[in-house]
Write an enzyme that holds these catalytic residues in place. Sequence first.
Site, mmCIF file in Angstrom:
data_model
loop_
_atom_site.group_PDB
_atom_site.id
_atom_site.type_symbol
_atom_site.label_atom_id
_atom_site.label_comp_id
_atom_site.label_asym_id
_atom_site.label_seq_id
_atom_site.Cartn_x
_atom_site.Cartn_y
_atom_site.Cartn_z
ATOM 1 N N SER A 142 0.550 -4.290 3.953
ATOM 2 C CA SER A 142 -0.531 -5.049 4.096
ATOM 3 C C SER A 142 -0.199 -6.621 3.434
ATOM 4 C CB SER A 142 -1.616 -4.564 2.885
ATOM 5 O OG SER A 142 -2.838 -5.405 2.582
ATOM 6 N N TYR A 155 -4.741 -0.125 -4.759
ATOM 7 C CA TYR A 155 -4.190 -0.517 -3.314
ATOM 8 C C TYR A 155 -3.187 -1.754 -3.222
ATOM 9 C CZ TYR A 155 -4.633 -1.606 1.662
ATOM 10 O OH TYR A 155 -4.437 -1.810 3.133
#
Length: 260
Positions: A142, A155
């Site tokens: 990401s 995350y």
Amino acid sequence: MSRFDGKVAIVTGAASGIGQEIARRLAAEGAIPVIADLNHEAAEACAAEIRSTGGDALAVAMNVVDEDAVGSGVADVMAKYGRIDVLVSNAGIQIVSPVIDLPFADWKRLLAIHLDGAFLTTKACLKPMYAARSGSIVYIGSVHSKEASKLKAPYVTAKHGLIGLSKVVAKEGAAFNVRSNVVCPGFVRTPLVDKQIPEQARELGLTEDEVISTVMLKDTVDGEFTTIDDVADAVLFFAGARSNAMTGQSMVVSHGWFMQ
């Protein structure tokens, strides 16, 4: 002849979203995608759709945090096809919370799916790849592999961790002609992101439109979400690289949100 003709590619979390598009694109290029997902019924539906277009695909029930389930799924693939050429480690979840309120159980659950899942699927796939002296692993990271945002401690931590794992796999795999890379998307309009919009609106005291424009897309060059097609392009680029020149790398796909 396509660079992927006859190649077997396991894609985790491929019954929906980014993973599903990656599987479809691999199939369109001649690969045999293995739809590995916790939801076996949805995985089978995806595989059936690919087979209906004339390709081959296999659905495998796989809980990526269960070592036995991962091992069994990989064994099923080897029994049917005798090879694993590509692993796309994509399975993941999102939990939005400030650190001070984040339950430890949620921290552990997210890290397990992203990091333990990547480790277990990598370890299982490296054995046939090393034996064949060929393979490519692509992790779905990401922009949060490079950058941080509020409310996303586990995350961001997990996605940073995938970069480290990939670099080690690239160094260890080089002797066996196995490459490892990370694709780092920006915000992609999947159910995972759609779920975050109202959550972040509540946490930040914003409207949902403000979350999109002032949080998610604020730093893009064009105010656009990254598409699943954008991500699949990058995955196929890494998976189809012809030499070890492209290993241990990470590619950001974010409409300019994060620039290296």
